[in-house]
Design a protein around this motif. Structure first.
Motif, PDB file in Angstrom:
ATOM      1  N   GLN A  88       0.903  -1.380   0.030  1.00 37.35           N
ATOM      2  CA  GLN A  88       0.078   0.056   0.046  1.00 37.35           C
ATOM      3  C   GLN A  88       0.765   1.390  -0.092  1.00 37.35           C
ATOM      4  O   GLN A  88       0.604   2.259  -0.600  1.00 37.35           O
ATOM      5  CB  GLN A  88      -0.920  -0.081   1.256  1.00 37.35           C
ATOM      6  CG  GLN A  88      -1.791   1.241   1.559  1.00 37.35           C
ATOM      7  CD  GLN A  88      -2.711   1.077   2.398  1.00 37.35           C
ATOM      8  OE1 GLN A  88      -3.002  -0.108   3.033  1.00 37.35           O
ATOM      9  NE2 GLN A  88      -3.398   2.194   2.877  1.00 37.35           N
TER      10      GLN A  88
ATOM     11  N   GLN B 143       3.938   4.922  -7.620  1.00 42.72           N
ATOM     12  CA  GLN B 143       3.268   3.563  -7.707  1.00 42.72           C
ATOM     13  C   GLN B 143       3.795   2.695  -8.899  1.00 42.72           C
ATOM     14  O   GLN B 143       3.898   1.615  -8.775  1.00 42.72           O
ATOM     15  CB  GLN B 143       1.875   3.724  -7.850  1.00 42.72           C
ATOM     16  CG  GLN B 143       0.956   2.527  -7.599  1.00 42.72           C
ATOM     17  CD  GLN B 143       1.431   1.881  -6.511  1.00 42.72           C
ATOM     18  OE1 GLN B 143       1.041   2.444  -5.168  1.00 42.72           O
ATOM     19  NE2 GLN B 143       1.891   0.683  -6.188  1.00 42.72           N
TER      20      GLN B 143
ATOM     21  N   GLU C 255      -3.558  -3.570  -1.778  1.00 40.33           N
ATOM     22  CA  GLU C 255      -4.150  -2.298  -1.900  1.00 40.33           C
ATOM     23  C   GLU C 255      -3.153  -1.325  -2.442  1.00 40.33           C
ATOM     24  O   GLU C 255      -2.898  -0.185  -1.746  1.00 40.33           O
ATOM     25  CB  GLU C 255      -4.868  -1.869  -0.668  1.00 40.33           C
ATOM     26  CG  GLU C 255      -5.733  -2.892  -0.017  1.00 40.33           C
ATOM     27  CD  GLU C 255      -6.515  -2.227   1.355  1.00 40.33           C
ATOM     28  OE1 GLU C 255      -7.245  -0.930   0.884  1.00 40.33           O
ATOM     29  OE2 GLU C 255      -7.201  -2.722   2.187  1.00 40.33           O
TER      30      GLU C 255
ATOM     31  N   LEU D 145      -3.584   0.950  -4.616  1.00 39.93           N
ATOM     32  CA  LEU D 145      -3.820   2.340  -5.234  1.00 39.93           C
ATOM     33  C   LEU D 145      -4.577   3.065  -4.133  1.00 39.93           C
ATOM     34  O   LEU D 145      -5.145   4.217  -4.417  1.00 39.93           O
ATOM     35  CB  LEU D 145      -4.963   2.243  -6.308  1.00 39.93           C
ATOM     36  CG  LEU D 145      -4.526   1.273  -7.391  1.00 39.93           C
ATOM     37  CD1 LEU D 145      -5.517   1.275  -8.673  1.00 39.93           C
ATOM     38  CD2 LEU D 145      -3.065   1.570  -7.950  1.00 39.93           C
ATOM     39  N   SER D 146      -4.705   2.450  -2.784  1.00 42.97           N
ATOM     40  CA  SER D 146      -5.642   3.353  -1.781  1.00 42.97           C
ATOM     41  C   SER D 146      -4.881   4.758  -1.483  1.00 42.97           C
ATOM     42  O   SER D 146      -5.529   5.710  -0.895  1.00 42.97           O
ATOM     43  CB  SER D 146      -5.589   2.431  -0.566  1.00 42.97           C
ATOM     44  OG  SER D 146      -4.234   2.187  -0.102  1.00 42.97           O
TER      45      SER D 146
ATOM     46  N   LEU E  88      -3.632   7.062  -3.871  1.00 42.64           N
ATOM     47  CA  LEU E  88      -4.000   7.950  -4.869  1.00 42.64           C
ATOM     48  C   LEU E  88      -5.310   8.619  -4.927  1.00 42.64           C
ATOM     49  O   LEU E  88      -6.378   7.776  -4.263  1.00 42.64           O
ATOM     50  CB  LEU E  88      -3.802   7.034  -6.060  1.00 42.64           C
ATOM     51  CG  LEU E  88      -2.358   6.414  -6.191  1.00 42.64           C
ATOM     52  CD1 LEU E  88      -2.383   5.650  -7.694  1.00 42.64           C
ATOM     53  CD2 LEU E  88      -1.168   7.209  -6.189  1.00 42.64           C
ATOM     54  N   ASP E  89      -5.561   9.770  -5.373  1.00 42.29           N
ATOM     55  CA  ASP E  89      -6.549  10.281  -5.477  1.00 42.29           C
ATOM     56  C   ASP E  89      -7.484   9.769  -6.787  1.00 42.29           C
ATOM     57  O   ASP E  89      -7.025   8.724  -7.211  1.00 42.29           O
ATOM     58  CB  ASP E  89      -6.475  11.979  -5.994  1.00 42.29           C
ATOM     59  CG  ASP E  89      -5.913  12.021  -7.381  1.00 42.29           C
ATOM     60  OD1 ASP E  89      -6.058  11.312  -8.290  1.00 42.29           O
ATOM     61  OD2 ASP E  89      -5.121  13.115  -7.407  1.00 42.29           O
TER      62      ASP E  89
ATOM     63  N   ARG F 137      -6.308   6.815  -9.326  1.00 41.38           N
ATOM     64  CA  ARG F 137      -6.907   5.542  -9.201  1.00 41.38           C
ATOM     65  C   ARG F 137      -7.162   5.095 -10.300  1.00 41.38           C
ATOM     66  O   ARG F 137      -6.983   3.752 -10.833  1.00 41.38           O
ATOM     67  CB  ARG F 137      -7.617   5.398  -8.068  1.00 41.38           C
ATOM     68  CG  ARG F 137      -7.247   5.326  -6.587  1.00 41.38           C
ATOM     69  CD  ARG F 137      -8.087   4.774  -5.567  1.00 41.38           C
ATOM     70  NE  ARG F 137      -9.342   5.620  -5.722  1.00 41.38           N
ATOM     71  CZ  ARG F 137      -9.695   6.411  -4.766  1.00 41.38           C
ATOM     72  NH1 ARG F 137      -8.809   7.043  -4.176  1.00 41.38           N
ATOM     73  NH2 ARG F 137     -10.814   6.999  -4.885  1.00 41.38           N
TER      74      ARG F 137
ATOM     75  N   ARG G 230      -5.769   1.861 -12.167  1.00 40.13           N
ATOM     76  CA  ARG G 230      -6.272   0.568 -12.591  1.00 40.13           C
ATOM     77  C   ARG G 230      -6.254   0.167 -14.095  1.00 40.13           C
ATOM     78  O   ARG G 230      -6.183  -1.000 -14.307  1.00 40.13           O
ATOM     79  CB  ARG G 230      -7.953   0.860 -12.281  1.00 40.13           C
ATOM     80  CG  ARG G 230      -8.195   0.847 -10.719  1.00 40.13           C
ATOM     81  CD  ARG G 230      -9.873   0.325 -10.730  1.00 40.13           C
ATOM     82  NE  ARG G 230     -10.566   1.412 -11.437  1.00 40.13           N
ATOM     83  CZ  ARG G 230     -11.247   2.398 -10.916  1.00 40.13           C
ATOM     84  NH1 ARG G 230     -11.057   2.901  -9.775  1.00 40.13           N
ATOM     85  NH2 ARG G 230     -12.228   3.067 -11.666  1.00 40.13           N
TER      86      ARG G 230
ATOM     87  N   THR H 151      -8.243  -5.483  -2.029  1.00 43.63           N
ATOM     88  CA  THR H 151      -8.715  -4.054  -2.088  1.00 43.63           C
ATOM     89  C   THR H 151      -9.974  -4.167  -1.246  1.00 43.63           C
ATOM     90  O   THR H 151     -10.728  -5.124  -1.206  1.00 43.63           O
ATOM     91  CB  THR H 151      -9.052  -3.619  -3.466  1.00 43.63           C
ATOM     92  OG1 THR H 151      -9.642  -2.003  -3.243  1.00 43.63           O
ATOM     93  CG2 THR H 151     -10.105  -4.388  -4.137  1.00 43.63           C
TER      94      THR H 151
ATOM     95  N   ASP I 117     -12.200  -1.684  -2.083  1.00 44.87           N
ATOM     96  CA  ASP I 117     -12.997  -0.850  -2.938  1.00 44.87           C
ATOM     97  C   ASP I 117     -13.677  -1.833  -4.147  1.00 44.87           C
ATOM     98  O   ASP I 117     -12.831  -2.368  -4.906  1.00 44.87           O
ATOM     99  CB  ASP I 117     -12.118  -0.043  -3.814  1.00 44.87           C
ATOM    100  CG  ASP I 117     -12.805   1.213  -4.736  1.00 44.87           C
ATOM    101  OD1 ASP I 117     -13.834   0.871  -5.225  1.00 44.87           O
ATOM    102  OD2 ASP I 117     -12.063   2.422  -4.799  1.00 44.87           O
TER     103      ASP I 117
ATOM    104  N   GLU J 229     -12.800  -1.130  -7.712  1.00 44.20           N
ATOM    105  CA  GLU J 229     -11.466  -1.759  -8.162  1.00 44.20           C
ATOM    106  C   GLU J 229     -11.687  -3.167  -8.396  1.00 44.20           C
ATOM    107  O   GLU J 229     -11.099  -3.812  -9.350  1.00 44.20           O
ATOM    108  CB  GLU J 229     -10.421  -1.601  -7.184  1.00 44.20           C
ATOM    109  CG  GLU J 229      -9.937  -0.132  -7.338  1.00 44.20           C
ATOM    110  CD  GLU J 229      -8.588   0.006  -6.124  1.00 44.20           C
ATOM    111  OE1 GLU J 229      -8.015  -1.126  -6.004  1.00 44.20           O
ATOM    112  OE2 GLU J 229      -8.347   0.921  -5.833  1.00 44.20           O
TER     113      GLU J 229
END
Length: 364
Positions: free
Chosen positions: A83, A141, A160, A162-163, A165-166, A170, A174, A192, A194, A197
């Motif tokens: 992360q 990333q 996780e 991408l958690s 990132l804005d 994200r 993806r 994740t 999310d 995602e």
């Protein structure tokens, strides 16, 4: 690449807390499998057991047909993306990408070749001399992903990633991860919380809650046929509408008697197998896109008060109130009545989901 197989894998901590209970599934060779669930559901613990960072209390874990329960992490031929980016701030991008290979004693020429290949794949060629502090979040990333790529492991594990990132980044990342997976044909296990995602990335999804696997299937199969109320409500944004009541039946079809009135259900495809539920309490589920203002195709079945319309461009979310019960309808852009107005709503009988009131398992 390789398959990853878990047979009745269990994790119990010394204090007696069961983090993962009897997990069994297989990640196919070249498959991107997503582990999804709320915080504390056991998904990261599962990933760390695959990586060898957590011991396995019971069960068997194999990678490429080899049982690895007692194998050290560095001997499992896996690469993990965390992360937090965990980049070395005093090293430039090229040095960060190649550091793991250098530790393993790879020749300098091979390290440079692999670093160039990974940088080209990730669009980092122009940033190889930059240090992490000079990079954007998305570029950092990418470096973290590249550090895993240069290893050319049997399995990629992503926790996780991408958690931090804005929202815009994200989405871009993806797409990047999906593209990398297609190009590499790599076996990936992606964690994740999310559900967007999970739905957009996973070829298959493992849904967890409380350390227990709730369902494993393709994204749309999970969405269309959730195994229980947890899966039904966790996947989908906005969440599925739920109405609790007594199932009734007469010559005109089925109906749900709720505390706020009787809702005619028509003749759902499950009607034959719902006979044993007549006179019993159950939960009716309806996706927001299937609950629409009544028209010729969807006769009025219930009324609700419009509280707040939320236009989001290509669609509108209607926040409704049926008695004390909150409902959401997803509709295309259209003229709407004023908030506070009563709306007649309809739905197609074949879009209904039925769940047990006790336990929440899917009916039929």
């Amino acid at each position: 690449m390789a398959t990853v197989r878990l047979d009745n894998v269990r994790k119990v901590y010394p204090n007696g807390h069961v983090a993962v209970e009897e997990a069994s599934f297989e990640v196919g060779d070249g498959e991107l499998m997503v582990l999804v669930g709320p915080s504390g559901c056991g998904k990261t613990t599962l990933l760390r057991m695959i990586a060898g960072l957590e011991t396995i209390s019971a069960g068997t874990l194999s990678i490429g047909g080899r049982v690895v329960n007692e194998v050290a992490p560095k001997e499992r031929d896996i690469a993990m993306v965390f992360q937090n980016y965990a980049l070395y701030p005093h090293m430039n991008v090229a040095e960060n990408l190649g550091f793991g290979l250098k530790l393993r004693g790879h020749p300098r020429a091979e390290i440079e070749r692999r670093v160039r290949e990974a940088a080209c794949l990730l669009g980092l060629e122009a940033r190889l001399d930059a240090r992490p502090a000079a990079l954007s979040g998305g570029q950092r990333q990418r470096v973290a992903l590249g550090r895993a790529l240069v290893r050319n492991p049997k399995v990629f594990l992503l926790d996780e990633p991408l958690s931090n990132l804005d929202a815009k980044l994200r989405l871009a990342m993806r797409v990047e991860i999906a593209r990398l997976h297609r190009q590499l044909g790599a076996t990936m296990v992606y964690v994740t919380h999310d559900q967007v995602e999970a739905m957009t990335l996973g070829q298959r999804i493992v849904v967890l809650d409380g350390g227990v696997i709730q369902q494993i299937d393709t994204p749309m199969a999970l969405y269309e046929r959730p195994a229980n109320l947890f899966v039904a409500c966790f996947l989908g944004s906005p969440a599925m509408n739920l109405l609790r009541g007594i199932l009734q039946g007469d010559g005109s079809g089925l109906a749900l008697a709720t505390a706020h009135g009787r809702i005619a259900l028509g003749e759902p495809p499950q009607a034959g197998s719902l006979g044993s539920w007549l006179g019993r309490e159950l939960v009716l589920g309806l996706r927001p896109e299937d609950l629409q203002p009544a028209d010729a195709r969807r006769p009025a079945r219930l009324e609700a008060r419009l509280e707040l319309p939320e236009p989001v461009g290509n669609e509108i979310f209607l926040n409704l109130r049926h008695g004390p019960l909150a409902l959401v309808s997803r509709v295309p852009p259209q003229p709407l009545p004023e908030p506070g107005s009563m709306l007649a709503l309809g739905f197609a009988p074949d879009r209904l989901h039925f769940f047990e009131a006790d336990g929440g398992a899917r009916i039929a």
